[in-house]
Each structure stands twice: as C-alpha cells, then as structure tokens.
Design a protein around this motif. Sequence first.
Motif, PDB file in Angstrom:
ATOM      1  N   MET A   1       0.833  -1.209   0.000  1.00  0.00           N
ATOM      2  CA  MET A   1       0.000   0.000   0.000  1.00  0.00           C
ATOM      3  C   MET A   1       0.862   1.251   0.000  1.00  0.00           C
ATOM      4  SD  MET A   1      -3.072  -1.001   2.587  1.00  0.00           S
ATOM      5  CE  MET A   1      -4.269   0.170   2.015  1.00  0.00           C
ATOM      6  N   TYR A   2       1.967   1.215   0.751  1.00  0.00           N
ATOM      7  CA  TYR A   2       2.880   2.374   0.727  1.00  0.00           C
ATOM      8  C   TYR A   2       3.389   2.621  -0.687  1.00  0.00           C
ATOM      9  CZ  TYR A   2       3.329   1.931   5.819  1.00  0.00           C
ATOM     10  OH  TYR A   2       3.098   1.860   7.151  1.00  0.00           O
TER      11      TYR A   2
ATOM     12  N   LEU B   1      -2.509  11.682  -6.952  1.00  0.00           N
ATOM     13  CA  LEU B   1      -1.302  11.221  -6.273  1.00  0.00           C
ATOM     14  C   LEU B   1      -0.174  12.218  -6.511  1.00  0.00           C
ATOM     15  CD1 LEU B   1      -1.319   7.402  -6.961  1.00  0.00           C
ATOM     16  CD2 LEU B   1      -1.452   8.532  -4.762  1.00  0.00           C
ATOM     17  N   PRO B   2       0.551  12.595  -5.463  1.00  0.00           N
ATOM     18  CA  PRO B   2       1.660  13.538  -5.663  1.00  0.00           C
ATOM     19  C   PRO B   2       2.854  12.829  -6.276  1.00  0.00           C
ATOM     20  CG  PRO B   2       1.583  12.862  -3.398  1.00  0.00           C
ATOM     21  CD  PRO B   2       0.427  12.190  -4.068  1.00  0.00           C
ATOM     22  N   GLU B   3       3.924  13.578  -6.468  1.00  0.00           N
ATOM     23  CA  GLU B   3       5.142  12.962  -6.997  1.00  0.00           C
ATOM     24  C   GLU B   3       5.734  12.016  -5.947  1.00  0.00           C
ATOM     25  OE1 GLU B   3       7.493  17.089  -5.914  1.00  0.00           O
ATOM     26  OE2 GLU B   3       7.365  16.369  -7.970  1.00  0.00           O
ATOM     27  N   ALA B   4       6.467  11.007  -6.439  1.00  0.00           N
ATOM     28  CA  ALA B   4       6.867   9.907  -5.570  1.00  0.00           C
ATOM     29  C   ALA B   4       7.863  10.361  -4.514  1.00  0.00           C
ATOM     30  CB  ALA B   4       7.492   8.801  -6.407  1.00  0.00           C
ATOM     31  N   GLY B   5       7.745   9.763  -3.326  1.00  0.00           N
ATOM     32  CA  GLY B   5       8.680  10.057  -2.236  1.00  0.00           C
ATOM     33  C   GLY B   5       9.921   9.197  -2.370  1.00  0.00           C
TER      34      GLY B   5
ATOM     35  N   LEU C   1       0.812   4.234  -2.691  1.00  0.00           N
ATOM     36  CA  LEU C   1       0.626   5.611  -2.242  1.00  0.00           C
ATOM     37  C   LEU C   1       1.877   6.454  -2.470  1.00  0.00           C
ATOM     38  CD1 LEU C   1      -1.251   4.878   1.072  1.00  0.00           C
ATOM     39  CD2 LEU C   1      -2.182   5.989  -0.915  1.00  0.00           C
ATOM     40  N   THR C   2       2.768   6.022  -3.329  1.00  0.00           N
ATOM     41  CA  THR C   2       3.971   6.740  -3.764  1.00  0.00           C
ATOM     42  C   THR C   2       5.014   6.941  -2.684  1.00  0.00           C
ATOM     43  OG1 THR C   2       3.221   8.984  -3.314  1.00  0.00           O
ATOM     44  CG2 THR C   2       2.587   8.043  -5.411  1.00  0.00           C
ATOM     45  N   ALA C   3       4.963   6.172  -1.594  1.00  0.00           N
ATOM     46  CA  ALA C   3       5.992   6.288  -0.563  1.00  0.00           C
ATOM     47  C   ALA C   3       7.011   5.167  -0.771  1.00  0.00           C
ATOM     48  CB  ALA C   3       5.381   6.220   0.828  1.00  0.00           C
TER      49      ALA C   3
END
Lengths: 185, 107
Positions: free
Chosen positions: A45-46, A120-124, A49-51
């Motif tokens: 899931m992370y 979704l924001p840009e990836a972390g 969620l782009t984390a």
Amino acid sequence: MTGVDALLLALGALAVGSAVLVVTTRHLVRAGLYLVVCLGAVAGMYLVLTAELVAWVQVLIYVGAVVVLLLFAVMLTRAPVGASDDLDRPGWPAALIGGGVGLGLAALLVDAYRWTTVELPEAGSAERIGAQVFGSWVLPFEVLSVLLLSALVGAIVLSRPDIGSAGADRSAGDGPATEDRERSR
Amino acid sequence: MRPVIPYVTAALLFGLGVYGVLRRRNAVLVLMAVELMLNAVNLILITADTTVQAVLPHGGQVFALFVIVLAAAEIGVGLAIVLQLYRMRADVAVDRIPLSEQPEGQR
C-alpha cells in the motif's frame, strides 16, 4: 474506480484479513508468519501511495528484522509448535473495545473523506525524503539516534545476567540463550 | 486515488491491534498486536502525506520513518523484558504475573 483504487482495495483486504488471523490464530509461529503477510501488504500500500522509500524500509526493518526477532522470541520461550489452547483470555471486553475503536475510527474517517478523489503527488523517492530528513527534520533525527542507542544499551543490560545487582544468584545455564539473542540483533 | 480506502484499512488494523493487545495472553503475541497498531498509524501518516498538501513536503513519510525506528527500539527492549520474564518464571502469560509479590532473589 481506477486501477489504483482496486489495488489499494485488494492490498487492504489482504492486510486486514491476515491481521485478523494474527490476533485469532492458535499457533504461535503461524501468527508471526501471518504478520509477515500483513506487513508486506501494508508495504505494498505504501508503494501504491507513492511512498517508495518508506515501503522498502518497512520491508527491511519490519519483515526483515522485527518479525525475525519475534520468531526468535517465540522459540526462545519454548513455545509449543502445534496449536495451544491457553493463548487467549476470555474476552468480550476486548472484542467490544477493539471493535468499537476500529469501527469508530473508520466511521470518523469515512465521514471526513466520503468518496472523494485526490491526485497522487510525486513519488517520495530516497532523494526527496533524504533532503527532508537531513534538512527540516535533522534535530528529531539526531534525537532519535540517541534514543536508539539508549534502547540498545537497555536491552543489553536487561538480558545480561552478570550486570546489575540481581545477577549474582542467577543460574549460569542462561548464558547461551542470551548470547543467541544478542547475536540475532 | 480515493483516500478513504487506506484510511479505513488503517482504522480496522488499529482496532484489530487493540483487540489483540487486550485479548492475547502470551506476551510475544501482545507485542505482535502492538506492531499491528504501529503499522496502522504509519498507514494513516502515509495516506495523509499524499492527501493533505502541507507546507513541508513529505512530512508524513518522514514521520512514518521515525515511527518505524521507534518500533524497532520498542521491540528490542520489549523482547529483552519478555525473555527476562521467561527466565525468572518459565512463563510468558501476561495475566499470570503476580505484581504484588517480590520474587525471590530478584529486585
């Protein structure tokens, strides 16, 4: 419903299902293995969620280290391999409180977010998270390293029989187990 | 992305963790349930990081990393205590620990 939602739904169902098995199974070792499934699904899931960095740290530390340590503890406390009957307390209060907390929080969050959509924001990635950790959050990061060191020293002091005033009259047969544990860390 | 899906998942995981902490008798299983609760908190933090536009970018993910480190420290000290308890009593049932008496030879 997009592909991201379907993926999140599937991984969430997997995580919740294996978490149910963690808290209800009667096999100690199986509880640890279901915990691996649950933590892996949460890591997935992370990722969705782009984390990215947090997902890999989760796999490394939780699935790699914490679960192995828990399984070590299961074996060092000589837990039975098969099913055991005395793992649970009689617990309607537990079901009541746990269900109340879970469903209450779920109702609160459903009421807050409804069926809205966000982009979704840009990836972390490691680069961005590293810039944040060593930029804005460097003081908590350093404090955390001191806490980790003190926890390490505390665990060693707790598990060594020859340190402290209580160690004099403990039997010498505890030694190998303690050393195994320290090596496993 | 609909944020309600991971939020509800995290809420249910937290509820299951609370249930496990209250229900389980074996101390190692209690620690596993605590891990479930910490994971639920991490999931909330990550989802909030993607949902809410904060002043500092990625604050939620940094906090999740910090919580993971705290969980590692907690599990280290917790398992040291559990193993010490097993050495003293040959039993890790949390509701069979007599809190009122001083065990022999220990302080």
